[in-house]
Write a protein that holds these residues in place. Structure first.
Motif, PDB file in Angstrom:
ATOM      1  N   SER A  87       0.827  -1.207   0.000  1.00  0.00           N
ATOM      2  CA  SER A  87       0.000   0.000   0.000  1.00  0.00           C
ATOM      3  C   SER A  87       0.861   1.257   0.000  1.00  0.00           C
ATOM      4  CB  SER A  87      -0.898   0.021   1.240  1.00  0.00           C
ATOM      5  OG  SER A  87      -1.437   1.319   1.444  1.00  0.00           O
ATOM      6  N   PRO A  88       0.618   2.189  -0.946  1.00  0.00           N
ATOM      7  CA  PRO A  88       1.354   3.457  -0.948  1.00  0.00           C
ATOM      8  C   PRO A  88       0.548   4.611  -0.344  1.00  0.00           C
ATOM      9  CG  PRO A  88       0.318   3.186  -3.064  1.00  0.00           C
ATOM     10  CD  PRO A  88      -0.153   2.022  -2.194  1.00  0.00           C
ATOM     11  N   THR A  89      -0.656   4.323   0.163  1.00  0.00           N
ATOM     12  CA  THR A  89      -1.537   5.407   0.604  1.00  0.00           C
ATOM     13  C   THR A  89      -1.505   5.550   2.124  1.00  0.00           C
ATOM     14  OG1 THR A  89      -3.448   3.895   0.483  1.00  0.00           O
ATOM     15  CG2 THR A  89      -2.988   5.257  -1.453  1.00  0.00           C
ATOM     16  N   ASN A  90      -2.611   5.831   2.752  1.00  0.00           N
ATOM     17  CA  ASN A  90      -2.599   6.170   4.181  1.00  0.00           C
ATOM     18  C   ASN A  90      -2.788   4.970   5.098  1.00  0.00           C
ATOM     19  OD1 ASN A  90      -5.429   5.927   3.436  1.00  0.00           O
ATOM     20  ND2 ASN A  90      -5.896   6.853   5.418  1.00  0.00           N
ATOM     21  N   GLN A  91      -2.917   3.779   4.535  1.00  0.00           N
ATOM     22  CA  GLN A  91      -3.018   2.573   5.349  1.00  0.00           C
ATOM     23  C   GLN A  91      -1.703   1.804   5.285  1.00  0.00           C
ATOM     24  OE1 GLN A  91      -7.111   0.572   5.292  1.00  0.00           O
ATOM     25  NE2 GLN A  91      -7.007   1.448   3.238  1.00  0.00           N
ATOM     26  N   ILE A  92      -1.189   1.442   6.453  1.00  0.00           N
ATOM     27  CA  ILE A  92       0.081   0.746   6.544  1.00  0.00           C
ATOM     28  C   ILE A  92      -0.171  -0.610   7.175  1.00  0.00           C
ATOM     29  CG2 ILE A  92       2.453   0.834   7.392  1.00  0.00           C
ATOM     30  CD1 ILE A  92       0.658   3.992   7.861  1.00  0.00           C
ATOM     31  N   PHE A  93       0.072  -1.678   6.434  1.00  0.00           N
ATOM     32  CA  PHE A  93      -0.131  -3.043   6.920  1.00  0.00           C
ATOM     33  C   PHE A  93       1.230  -3.679   7.190  1.00  0.00           C
ATOM     34  CE2 PHE A  93      -3.694  -1.879   4.255  1.00  0.00           C
ATOM     35  CZ  PHE A  93      -4.797  -2.310   4.974  1.00  0.00           C
ATOM     36  N   PHE A  94       1.367  -4.329   8.353  1.00  0.00           N
ATOM     37  CA  PHE A  94       2.660  -4.895   8.724  1.00  0.00           C
ATOM     38  C   PHE A  94       2.447  -6.114   9.617  1.00  0.00           C
ATOM     39  CE2 PHE A  94       1.332  -1.742  11.721  1.00  0.00           C
ATOM     40  CZ  PHE A  94       1.693  -2.215  12.977  1.00  0.00           C
ATOM     41  N   ALA A  95       3.436  -6.995   9.606  1.00  0.00           N
ATOM     42  CA  ALA A  95       3.330  -8.255  10.349  1.00  0.00           C
ATOM     43  C   ALA A  95       4.245  -8.223  11.564  1.00  0.00           C
ATOM     44  CB  ALA A  95       3.696  -9.432   9.449  1.00  0.00           C
ATOM     45  N   VAL A  96       3.703  -8.624  12.716  1.00  0.00           N
ATOM     46  CA  VAL A  96       4.477  -8.663  13.961  1.00  0.00           C
ATOM     47  C   VAL A  96       4.276 -10.008  14.655  1.00  0.00           C
ATOM     48  CG1 VAL A  96       4.465  -6.167  14.369  1.00  0.00           C
ATOM     49  CG2 VAL A  96       2.552  -7.559  15.190  1.00  0.00           C
ATOM     50  N   ASP A  97       5.238 -10.354  15.497  1.00  0.00           N
ATOM     51  CA  ASP A  97       5.064 -11.554  16.301  1.00  0.00           C
ATOM     52  C   ASP A  97       4.298 -11.195  17.580  1.00  0.00           C
ATOM     53  OD1 ASP A  97       6.909 -10.487  18.189  1.00  0.00           O
ATOM     54  OD2 ASP A  97       8.589 -11.457  17.195  1.00  0.00           O
ATOM     55  N   GLU A  98       4.032 -12.180  18.418  1.00  0.00           N
ATOM     56  CA  GLU A  98       3.187 -11.941  19.590  1.00  0.00           C
ATOM     57  C   GLU A  98       3.844 -10.996  20.593  1.00  0.00           C
ATOM     58  OE1 GLU A  98      -0.037 -12.743  20.165  1.00  0.00           O
ATOM     59  OE2 GLU A  98       0.123 -13.242  18.045  1.00  0.00           O
ATOM     60  N   LYS A  99       5.139 -11.093  20.758  1.00  0.00           N
ATOM     61  CA  LYS A  99       5.837 -10.195  21.684  1.00  0.00           C
ATOM     62  C   LYS A  99       5.750  -8.756  21.196  1.00  0.00           C
ATOM     63  CE  LYS A  99      10.337  -9.422  23.898  1.00  0.00           C
ATOM     64  NZ  LYS A  99      11.746  -9.895  24.014  1.00  0.00           N
TER      65      LYS A  99
END
Length: 350
Positions: free
Chosen positions: A291-303
């Motif tokens: 996404s290049p717009t105003n929504q940022i999606f990212f993956a994280v672990d539980e910690k």
């Protein structure tokens, strides 16, 4: 918890009220007497400005309160009882509108997507598969196409992609409808090459988002060619979507379409989102969907997720396996440099 601690909020792009210019204008007209249901001079001024910006001066503009309302209204009004609407599996009408389209009697005909987008080729294959099926009289007929700009995943259709979809839709006489809930952020994005004028040329109907783009509430449904939906005003009333104090909607869009405000109102969100993406990259946190717009999606672990939960509000998007979760930050027209700085400091501590 320290009483001075302030949890950051990047969960959505409709957390704030309205642009100061809109609040000022509403204050100015607060005691004016206006006719109801959008039959006032303020709404008429807003309509003229919107149609001029979209280069379709002979079109129609209708104001409604919210995006789900706009989608349900347009789709129910365009489709015949035996037809459905083509959309991406990730499309807002398929995922996040609680079955509003199906509740109106129409099936959402989903297609696989690529980062939220469907292709002209996939649409054509679906239409062909319907007509080639000897039992198609028993099957829901494709009746229109729904896309959003930006998409549910924050990506953008290019002008070439939109043109190709428009050509397929016109070839098969399928109205093309574009959900523009976050359109201001698409227009402000440097990667975007689709203008309001392009939407007015290539689409049969679209809406310009206000709720997520600086207005208190409201969306402007644009029909470039007048009469596409006969008696649309009556249908709006029939479906409970006609605001008695229509000038409250008109005034907001009149401000948004004065001096090009709508075209630039999304710029702070795009700039903030770019800085946040850079910070995530520096921490080697995977970005998702492109996404290049105003929504940022990212993956994280539980910690990492637990750490962020204490510092900042984000949106859960989906579990992605391996103990990881995709979260979303959303910036808005009102996102401040100070809040962006504070979020980046949190990310640097991950």
């Amino acid at each position: 918890m320290n009483s001075a601690f302030r949890k950051l909020s990047f969960a959505s792009d409709y957390m704030e009220g309205a642009h100061p210019s809109i609040l000022s204008r509403l204050g100015e007209i607060n005691f004016d007497k206006n006719p109801g249901y959008g039959a006032d001079s303020i709404c008429e001024s807003a309509r003229r400005k919107i149609l001029a910006a979209c280069s379709c001066p002979k079109g129609e503009v209708h104001f409604v309160v919210g995006g789900t309302q706009a989608n349900a209204l347009v789709i129910r009004s365009l489709l015949k009882p035996y037809q459905g609407v083509i959309a991406a599996e990730s499309g807002h009408i398929n995922v996040h509108e609680a079955g509003a389209i199906e509740a109106g009697g129409h099936k959402v005909l989903t297609l696989p997507h690529s980062s939220g987008k469907i292709s002209a080729e996939a649409i054509e294959r679906l239409v062909w598969s319907y007509w080639e099926d000897e039992t198609h009289e028993h099957i829901v007929m494709p009746g229109m196409v729904y896309i959003s700009q930006p998409t549910e995943l924050g990506t953008l259709y290019s002008l070439d992609e939109l043109t190709a979809i428009s050509q397929v839709c016109r070839k098969y006489e399928l109205p093309l409808y574009v959900d523009g809930a976050r359109l201001a952020y698409g227009l402000a994005c440097p990667e975007n090459d689709v203008s309001l004028q392009d939407l007015g040329t290539l689409c049969d109907i679209f809406y310009i988002g206000g709720t997520k783009c600086g207005a208190l509430f409201g969306e402007a449904v644009v029909i470039p060619k007048r009469g596409l939906i006969p008696h649309f005003f009556t249908l709006i009333k029939q479906q409970g979507a006609l605001l008695a104090k229509g000038w409250l909607l008109g005034a907001q869009f009149d401000v948004l379409f004065t001096d090009g405000l709508y075209l630039r109102i999304g710029k702070p969100a795009i700039e903030a989102a770019g800085r946040i993406r850079d910070a995530l990259k520096e921490q080697n946190i995977p970005l998702c969907f492109g996404s290049p717009t105003n929504q940022i999606f990212f993956a994280v672990d539980e910690k990492q997720r637990a750490f962020l939960r204490e510092k900042v509000d984000s949106s859960f998007w989906e579990a992605c396996g391996g103990g990881h979760t995709i979260l979303r930050f959303a910036t808005s027209w009102a996102t401040s440099p100070e809040d962006t700085d504070a979020l980046i400091q949190v990310l640097q501590a991950l």
